[in-house]
Design a protein around this motif. Structure first.
Motif, mmCIF file in Angstrom:
data_model
loop_
_atom_site.group_PDB
_atom_site.id
_atom_site.type_symbol
_atom_site.label_atom_id
_atom_site.label_comp_id
_atom_site.label_asym_id
_atom_site.label_seq_id
_atom_site.Cartn_x
_atom_site.Cartn_y
_atom_site.Cartn_z
ATOM 1 N N GLY A 1 3.476 -3.306 -3.748
ATOM 2 C CA GLY A 1 2.051 -3.046 -3.489
ATOM 3 C C GLY A 1 1.720 -3.177 -2.014
ATOM 4 N N VAL A 2 2.195 -4.240 -1.396
ATOM 5 C CA VAL A 2 1.902 -4.467 0.021
ATOM 6 C C VAL A 2 2.557 -3.380 0.879
ATOM 7 C CG1 VAL A 2 2.236 -6.055 1.962
ATOM 8 C CG2 VAL A 2 1.507 -6.939 -0.263
ATOM 9 N N ALA A 3 3.777 -2.982 0.521
ATOM 10 C CA ALA A 3 4.463 -1.934 1.288
ATOM 11 C C ALA A 3 3.649 -0.642 1.262
ATOM 12 C CB ALA A 3 5.861 -1.696 0.719
ATOM 13 N N ASN A 4 3.144 -0.281 0.089
ATOM 14 C CA ASN A 4 2.317 0.929 0.003
ATOM 15 C C ASN A 4 1.087 0.819 0.904
ATOM 16 O OD1 ASN A 4 4.017 2.125 -1.821
ATOM 17 N ND2 ASN A 4 2.754 1.726 -3.626
ATOM 18 N N LEU A 5 0.461 -0.335 0.873
ATOM 19 C CA LEU A 5 -0.754 -0.527 1.673
ATOM 20 C C LEU A 5 -0.440 -0.472 3.165
ATOM 21 C CD1 LEU A 5 -2.353 -3.373 -0.462
ATOM 22 C CD2 LEU A 5 -3.092 -0.975 -0.356
ATOM 23 N N VAL A 6 0.698 -1.018 3.548
ATOM 24 C CA VAL A 6 1.088 -0.991 4.965
ATOM 25 C C VAL A 6 1.303 0.461 5.404
ATOM 26 C CG1 VAL A 6 2.990 -1.572 6.544
ATOM 27 C CG2 VAL A 6 1.982 -3.338 5.067
ATOM 28 N N MET B 1 4.128 6.268 0.136
ATOM 29 C CA MET B 1 3.713 5.402 -0.964
ATOM 30 C C MET B 1 4.772 5.543 -2.057
ATOM 31 S SD MET B 1 0.137 5.565 -3.111
ATOM 32 C CE MET B 1 0.097 7.365 -3.263
ATOM 33 N N VAL B 2 5.297 4.422 -2.518
ATOM 34 C CA VAL B 2 6.292 4.475 -3.599
ATOM 35 C C VAL B 2 5.556 4.705 -4.911
ATOM 36 C CG1 VAL B 2 8.032 3.187 -4.892
ATOM 37 C CG2 VAL B 2 7.926 2.991 -2.401
ATOM 38 N N GLY C 1 -3.501 -4.562 10.484
ATOM 39 C CA GLY C 1 -3.006 -5.624 11.352
ATOM 40 C C GLY C 1 -2.659 -6.863 10.539
ATOM 41 N N MET C 2 -3.273 -6.976 9.366
ATOM 42 C CA MET C 2 -3.105 -8.183 8.578
ATOM 43 C C MET C 2 -3.327 -7.904 7.089
ATOM 44 S SD MET C 2 -5.246 -11.718 9.119
ATOM 45 C CE MET C 2 -4.724 -11.917 10.816
ATOM 46 N N VAL C 3 -2.543 -8.591 6.254
ATOM 47 C CA VAL C 3 -2.810 -8.598 4.813
ATOM 48 C C VAL C 3 -3.061 -10.051 4.446
ATOM 49 C CG1 VAL C 3 -1.924 -8.067 2.504
ATOM 50 C CG2 VAL C 3 -1.318 -6.599 4.442
ATOM 51 N N VAL C 4 -4.182 -10.312 3.795
ATOM 52 C CA VAL C 4 -4.589 -11.681 3.473
ATOM 53 C C VAL C 4 -4.576 -11.858 1.953
ATOM 54 C CG1 VAL C 4 -6.407 -13.415 3.707
ATOM 55 C CG2 VAL C 4 -6.075 -11.717 5.522
ATOM 56 N N PHE C 5 -3.956 -12.932 1.491
ATOM 57 C CA PHE C 5 -3.881 -13.216 0.053
ATOM 58 C C PHE C 5 -4.835 -14.361 -0.278
ATOM 59 C CE2 PHE C 5 0.168 -11.574 1.513
ATOM 60 C CZ PHE C 5 0.417 -10.555 0.609
#
Lengths: 410, 410
Positions: free
Chosen positions: B320-325, A248-249, B331-335
């Motif tokens: 933010g998305v990178a941290n969550l990944v 986590m960054v 399998g999916m991130v939905v906006f």
């Protein structure tokens, strides 16, 4: 969407639940089992009898009989010496192998230090297999190995146990479990899992997190790993890579990380950064757990540089924990490995950042704790993981392992 | 540790599973049900017959009969008009109420815009109850309301549905559900849940995420909310506050946030910041979804300031998305919500940051998607949540709601 279980599935589930109870909570009377599991006594008796026939439990007089007059009630206990697993722990600085009996007793163990740096796979497999075989030779003739698992400081693909990324040991694309299982020749596969994931499992089942079903475990080795328990189950994600909290960054544009990014939690709170802040880095200087402890000890004695180093590291650790509290609303955050010492040396700063960085509602009840299982946390996790199959379907698994001659027992 | 279920529990589970299947996937023949649920035809017949007697499903000839000769097989379909829930959506700019039938059909709806700012609880409850009663009056005489739920942009305590923190509507400590249920007087409680949590549920069950059991949903309203599906289940955490991704600090020392911290994802990618970067903020200037869309449209037409604004916001969204990944291996991130438009306008930048900020293994297979349910995503989520009780134990719940006279149906 799946329909409810069959009678046979329920029976297997109940056998597993009973065995799991005595494995994790220790010997228990039939009455206790009936009450805890919500089953009637005749069902408990039938289950116990099946497990006894399979050689998984035995019934005995309790060592400390109760105070009530009359015949003391028999207790069901796991066959700790006859049923065991092999647990392996590959850390950056050391290798550990243990033979762990049903019920969680460490029956025997071997541990060796190893120099840091790249891993020679052949040497590693040879060392682990050699130690394990020595432990197996000392087991009784009627003892049976029901599983094996290895804790590794890297990212492991669930589908085939392939190590996908292990920057601190440089072993991408390694099928360590297969190689080790072949060398061992015990007829059981060797599962490979991320060390911090197994640490989370261990603290949840046998450590600080017993009874807490939403728990985050942060593990410091050279890097920082994470394991997350959500609703009582380990978070694996789509392919088993979940829990990489160390990447986590927290500090965008911060120190470069081995993963290619910058300012990852691992780079801001890890051993290398702490030693650099404490002006104890450089060629030939001590590294590892003892070096980290030395910084914490120096800070305790009033060393300003060491205090400042822990303060800086504690700030980033605080940001990381605050983010996790907001995202997960955990009941507990547990610090293990070198992060145990780092947290103890920087708790005030971690809590101070948490006070502003986390929302009040999820912050209020979260407990920050250190790993109760100490240096063995990942090894214990590997053992628990290795027991999973036999606990899920005890009689069938035992029958398969003991061979066709004994399947008649079922 | 819990023992396996009783026969009666299994029957209820199977009734619920069958009903859930036709609710989510639509009408199905007995043959399809038997195959999908793994039950034999006689069990399916018995379950269908119980659900029919309770008025939850009916069997009919299919509208488009198959090509095979002979009598077409009957299909089991949900009683969409007779069995319904009330779904409420309180957003910063609008209120929406819908009557949603079993099977997910929106039977009727009311929607009103509202000015931003503090909420008068009495006015809010009055407006919601008034709209709902108008919808209920139009339902048939034999229709039954089986549940109600409300989506709210704030943190909600699971134990008692108390809104603990809703900075964008200033309503801490509000028991909105109780007040609304009393005013409605339908004999069903009104559950209150975080809007983004419900959005995640909706996209998982009926939107982009069907079949994806590890999913992260990011919702933009004025703030940024999150809902996380782990192993097919909504992550709630210890007290139900889980998923507050909007308060993950991505930019330490960044913009001040209403939560008291700085540099939260919400402050770096939210509507206010986007409009400020785009030089479209200030008193009297338009706000809300249309204002966000106008920035994205301007960028599409080549407006440099708008492009730069989306690039800046996309960078932080990417972190933010990178941290969550890394943390979840989803399998999916939905906006969804306004983040749908913001993501569409900044996808290249989000992906670029993701390419260096997320580990290769979890990044490789993650899909980034926009919400399929559009502006209704949180409303649909509230409806699905409201159906949960009847889907868990269909016949019992119906019997209770229809009153003692009809319990004889069981």
């Amino acid at each position: 969407m799946k329909a409810g279980p069959s009678q046979e599935e329920i029976r297997r589930h109940n056998l597993g639940t009973l065995l799991r109870f005595v494995h994790l909570r220790g010997p228990a009377s039939r009455a206790t089992l009936a009450e805890t599991l919500g089953l009637n006594r005749s069902t408990i008796m039938a289950l116990t009898s099946d497990l006894t026939a399979a050689g998984l439990v035995r019934e005995e007089l309790p060592r400390r009989p109760g105070r009530r007059a009359g015949r003391p009630s028999l207790v069901v206990q796991p066959e700790s010496t006859r049923v065991y697993v092999l647990a392996f722990d590959v850390a950056v600085d050391r290798l550990a192998v243990a033979r762990v009996g049903l019920g969680g007793t460490v029956l025997d163990r071997r541990e060796t230090e190893r120099p840091r740096g790249e891993l020679d796979t052949g040497d590693l497999v040879g060392a682990l297999a050699g130690a394990a075989r020595a432990l197996v030779r000392k087991a009784g003739r009627d003892a049976v190995c029901v599983g094996a698992a290895l804790a590794f400081p890297g990212i492991v693909r669930r589908a085939d146990d392939m190590i996908m990324f292990g920057p601190n040991l440089d072993v991408d694309g390694l099928s360590l479990g297969d190689a080790l299982a072949r060398r061992l020749g015990l007829g059981v596969p060797v599962a490979v899992r991320n060390d911090a994931n197994l640490g989370a499992l261990a603290e949840h089942e046998r450590g600080a997190g017993v009874g807490c079903d939403d728990l985050i475990y942060l593990h410091g080795d050279v890097g920082v790993g994470g394991g997350i328990i959500v609703g009582g189950r380990l978070l694996g994600g789509q392919e088993g890579y979940g829990g990489e909290i160390g990447h986590m960054v927290v500090n965008p544009g911060g120190r470069p990380c081995a993963c290619g990014s910058r300012g990852c939690l691992e780079t801001e709170v890890g051993e290398r950064t702490l030693l650099a802040h404490a002006e104890r880095d450089g060629p030939g200087r001590p590294v590892g757990r003892d070096a980290v402890r030395a910084v914490v000890d120096a800070a305790d004695r009033g060393d300003i540089v060491a205090r400042d180093a822990l303060h800086r590291v504690g700030t980033w650790l605080g940001f990381g924990v605050a983010n996790l509290v907001n995202i997960f609303n955990p009941g507990m955050v547990v610090f293990g490995g070198t992060l145990r010492d780092i947290y103890l040396g920087s708790a005030a700063q971690v809590r101070s950042v948490l006070a502003t960085g986390a929302l009040a509602a999820p912050r209020e009840r979260v407990r920050l704790r250190t790993a109760e299982l100490g240096d063995d946390v990942t090894l214990v996790g590997a053992a628990e993981y290795a027991f999973a199959e036999v606990l899920a379907d005890p009689v069938q698994v035992l029958a398969r392992l003991r061979g066709p001659a004994e399947t008649a027992l079922r």
